[in-house]
Design a protein around this motif. Structure first.
Motif, PDB file in Angstrom:
ATOM      1  N   GLY A 168       0.802  -1.214   0.000  1.00 20.02           N
ATOM      2  CA  GLY A 168       0.000   0.000   0.000  1.00 20.02           C
ATOM      3  C   GLY A 168       0.837   1.266   0.000  1.00 20.02           C
ATOM      4  N   LEU A 169       0.178   2.383   0.227  1.00 21.29           N
ATOM      5  CA  LEU A 169       0.836   3.685   0.207  1.00 21.29           C
ATOM      6  C   LEU A 169       1.900   3.791   1.300  1.00 21.29           C
ATOM      7  CD1 LEU A 169       1.103   6.542  -0.898  1.00 21.29           C
ATOM      8  CD2 LEU A 169      -0.723   7.229   0.666  1.00 21.29           C
ATOM      9  N   LEU A 170       1.570   3.357   2.494  1.00 20.09           N
ATOM     10  CA  LEU A 170       2.536   3.429   3.595  1.00 20.09           C
ATOM     11  C   LEU A 170       3.774   2.568   3.302  1.00 20.09           C
ATOM     12  CD1 LEU A 170       3.199   4.581   6.334  1.00 20.09           C
ATOM     13  CD2 LEU A 170       1.928   2.705   7.374  1.00 20.09           C
ATOM     14  N   GLY A 171       3.550   1.403   2.736  1.00 20.96           N
ATOM     15  CA  GLY A 171       4.674   0.540   2.369  1.00 20.96           C
ATOM     16  C   GLY A 171       5.547   1.167   1.306  1.00 20.96           C
ATOM     17  N   ARG A 172       4.926   1.797   0.323  1.00 19.01           N
ATOM     18  CA  ARG A 172       5.685   2.463  -0.738  1.00 19.01           C
ATOM     19  C   ARG A 172       6.512   3.612  -0.174  1.00 19.01           C
ATOM     20  NH1 ARG A 172       8.774   2.184  -4.665  1.00 19.01           N
ATOM     21  NH2 ARG A 172       8.736   3.930  -6.081  1.00 19.01           N
ATOM     22  N   ILE A 173       5.929   4.377   0.733  1.00 20.32           N
ATOM     23  CA  ILE A 173       6.662   5.474   1.376  1.00 20.32           C
ATOM     24  C   ILE A 173       7.855   4.927   2.143  1.00 20.32           C
ATOM     25  CG2 ILE A 173       6.508   7.249   3.173  1.00 20.32           C
ATOM     26  CD1 ILE A 173       3.575   7.683   2.227  1.00 20.32           C
ATOM     27  N   MET A 174       7.656   3.812   2.852  1.00 19.92           N
ATOM     28  CA  MET A 174       8.766   3.200   3.597  1.00 19.92           C
ATOM     29  C   MET A 174       9.893   2.778   2.663  1.00 19.92           C
ATOM     30  SD  MET A 174       7.014   0.678   6.263  1.00 19.92           S
ATOM     31  CE  MET A 174       7.808   0.794   7.818  1.00 19.92           C
ATOM     32  N   LEU A 175       9.546   2.128   1.542  1.00 17.18           N
ATOM     33  CA  LEU A 175      10.567   1.663   0.609  1.00 17.18           C
ATOM     34  C   LEU A 175      11.331   2.813  -0.024  1.00 17.18           C
ATOM     35  CD1 LEU A 175       8.754  -1.288  -1.155  1.00 17.18           C
ATOM     36  CD2 LEU A 175      10.611  -1.397   0.504  1.00 17.18           C
ATOM     37  N   VAL A 176      10.626   3.856  -0.417  1.00 19.52           N
ATOM     38  CA  VAL A 176      11.289   5.020  -1.008  1.00 19.52           C
ATOM     39  C   VAL A 176      12.240   5.655   0.002  1.00 19.52           C
ATOM     40  CG1 VAL A 176      10.887   7.370  -1.872  1.00 19.52           C
ATOM     41  CG2 VAL A 176       9.506   5.474  -2.722  1.00 19.52           C
ATOM     42  N   THR A 177      11.799   5.754   1.246  1.00 24.09           N
ATOM     43  CA  THR A 177      12.640   6.332   2.292  1.00 24.09           C
ATOM     44  C   THR A 177      13.878   5.476   2.539  1.00 24.09           C
ATOM     45  OG1 THR A 177      10.700   7.319   3.334  1.00 24.09           O
ATOM     46  CG2 THR A 177      12.678   7.117   4.690  1.00 24.09           C
ATOM     47  N   MET A 178      13.703   4.156   2.618  1.00 24.17           N
ATOM     48  CA  MET A 178      14.851   3.270   2.847  1.00 24.17           C
ATOM     49  C   MET A 178      15.825   3.340   1.680  1.00 24.17           C
ATOM     50  SD  MET A 178      13.457  -0.099   4.870  1.00 24.17           S
ATOM     51  CE  MET A 178      12.750  -0.823   3.436  1.00 24.17           C
ATOM     52  N   GLU A 179      15.317   3.362   0.453  1.00 22.94           N
ATOM     53  CA  GLU A 179      16.194   3.468  -0.713  1.00 22.94           C
ATOM     54  C   GLU A 179      17.004   4.756  -0.666  1.00 22.94           C
ATOM     55  OE1 GLU A 179      13.573   3.133  -4.027  1.00 22.94           O
ATOM     56  OE2 GLU A 179      13.360   0.967  -3.816  1.00 22.94           O
ATOM     57  N   ARG A 180      16.361   5.854  -0.323  1.00 25.61           N
ATOM     58  CA  ARG A 180      17.054   7.144  -0.258  1.00 25.61           C
ATOM     59  C   ARG A 180      18.111   7.152   0.842  1.00 25.61           C
ATOM     60  NH1 ARG A 180      12.856  10.949   0.068  1.00 25.61           N
ATOM     61  NH2 ARG A 180      12.795  10.507   2.281  1.00 25.61           N
ATOM     62  N   GLU A 181      17.792   6.557   1.983  1.00 27.33           N
ATOM     63  CA  GLU A 181      18.736   6.536   3.103  1.00 27.33           C
ATOM     64  C   GLU A 181      19.917   5.602   2.845  1.00 27.33           C
ATOM     65  OE1 GLU A 181      18.663   8.558   5.757  1.00 27.33           O
ATOM     66  OE2 GLU A 181      16.932   9.503   4.832  1.00 27.33           O
ATOM     67  N   HIS A 182      19.710   4.509   2.114  1.00 27.23           N
ATOM     68  CA  HIS A 182      20.778   3.541   1.873  1.00 27.23           C
ATOM     69  C   HIS A 182      21.635   3.878   0.662  1.00 27.23           C
ATOM     70  CE1 HIS A 182      18.147   0.568   4.218  1.00 27.23           C
ATOM     71  NE2 HIS A 182      19.120   0.975   4.997  1.00 27.23           N
TER      72      HIS A 182
ATOM     73  N   PRO B 243      23.647   6.464  -0.235  1.00 30.22           N
ATOM     74  CA  PRO B 243      25.045   6.863  -0.036  1.00 30.22           C
ATOM     75  C   PRO B 243      25.941   5.683   0.338  1.00 30.22           C
ATOM     76  CG  PRO B 243      23.594   8.424   1.051  1.00 30.22           C
ATOM     77  CD  PRO B 243      22.745   7.272   0.600  1.00 30.22           C
ATOM     78  N   MET B 244      25.455   4.779   1.165  1.00 28.71           N
ATOM     79  CA  MET B 244      26.248   3.616   1.553  1.00 28.71           C
ATOM     80  C   MET B 244      26.456   2.682   0.360  1.00 28.71           C
ATOM     81  SD  MET B 244      25.635   0.811   4.574  1.00 28.71           S
ATOM     82  CE  MET B 244      24.045   0.317   3.945  1.00 28.71           C
ATOM     83  N   ALA B 245      25.439   2.495  -0.449  1.00 26.49           N
ATOM     84  CA  ALA B 245      25.559   1.633  -1.624  1.00 26.49           C
ATOM     85  C   ALA B 245      26.565   2.212  -2.620  1.00 26.49           C
ATOM     86  CB  ALA B 245      24.199   1.447  -2.279  1.00 26.49           C
ATOM     87  N   LYS B 246      26.500   3.521  -2.838  1.00 21.12           N
ATOM     88  CA  LYS B 246      27.461   4.161  -3.747  1.00 21.12           C
ATOM     89  C   LYS B 246      28.886   3.997  -3.218  1.00 21.12           C
ATOM     90  CE  LYS B 246      24.601   7.684  -5.910  1.00 21.12           C
ATOM     91  NZ  LYS B 246      24.369   9.123  -6.072  1.00 21.12           N
ATOM     92  N   TRP B 247      29.074   4.176  -1.913  1.00 20.18           N
ATOM     93  CA  TRP B 247      30.393   4.003  -1.313  1.00 20.18           C
ATOM     94  C   TRP B 247      30.884   2.567  -1.494  1.00 20.18           C
ATOM     95  CZ3 TRP B 247      31.633   0.611   2.603  1.00 20.18           C
ATOM     96  CH2 TRP B 247      32.944   0.680   3.051  1.00 20.18           C
ATOM     97  N   ALA B 248      30.002   1.601  -1.271  1.00 19.20           N
ATOM     98  CA  ALA B 248      30.386   0.190  -1.368  1.00 19.20           C
ATOM     99  C   ALA B 248      30.930  -0.139  -2.752  1.00 19.20           C
ATOM    100  CB  ALA B 248      29.195  -0.702  -1.031  1.00 19.20           C
ATOM    101  N   PHE B 249      30.331   0.429  -3.794  1.00 15.92           N
ATOM    102  CA  PHE B 249      30.791   0.134  -5.143  1.00 15.92           C
ATOM    103  C   PHE B 249      32.113   0.811  -5.477  1.00 15.92           C
ATOM    104  CE2 PHE B 249      26.542  -1.508  -5.748  1.00 15.92           C
ATOM    105  CZ  PHE B 249      26.794  -2.607  -6.562  1.00 15.92           C
ATOM    106  N   THR B 250      32.613   1.674  -4.623  1.00 15.66           N
ATOM    107  CA  THR B 250      33.946   2.248  -4.835  1.00 15.66           C
ATOM    108  C   THR B 250      35.026   1.408  -4.175  1.00 15.66           C
ATOM    109  OG1 THR B 250      33.938   3.639  -2.850  1.00 15.66           O
ATOM    110  CG2 THR B 250      32.954   4.584  -4.862  1.00 15.66           C
TER     111      THR B 250
END
Length: 58
Positions: A12-26, A28-35
């Motif tokens: 639902g909407l709340l789940g989508r908001i959670m996923l978008v927020t988690m993707e945004r928060e993670h 920078p760490m994902a970009k760093w990991a690929f370096t």
């Protein structure tokens, strides 16, 4: 569905908001990991950041 149920199975909407927020928060760490490693031109990346070289038996 309660708020805490969305952590295990986002829906639902709340789940989508959670996923978008988690993707945004993670991101920078994902970009760093690929370096932190190099992928050879003949290689592939699989889950777990393992680098595999294609076998060249020629």
């Amino acid at each position: 569905m309660s708020f805490t149920d969305n952590f295990g199975n986002p829906q639902g909407l709340l789940g989508r908001i959670m996923l978008v927020t988690m993707e945004r928060e993670h991101l920078p760490m994902a970009k760093w990991a690929f370096t932190q490693f190099e992928v050879p031109q003949s290689g592939k990346i699989k889950e777990g950041f393992s680098v595999l070289k294609e076998k060249n038996n020629g």
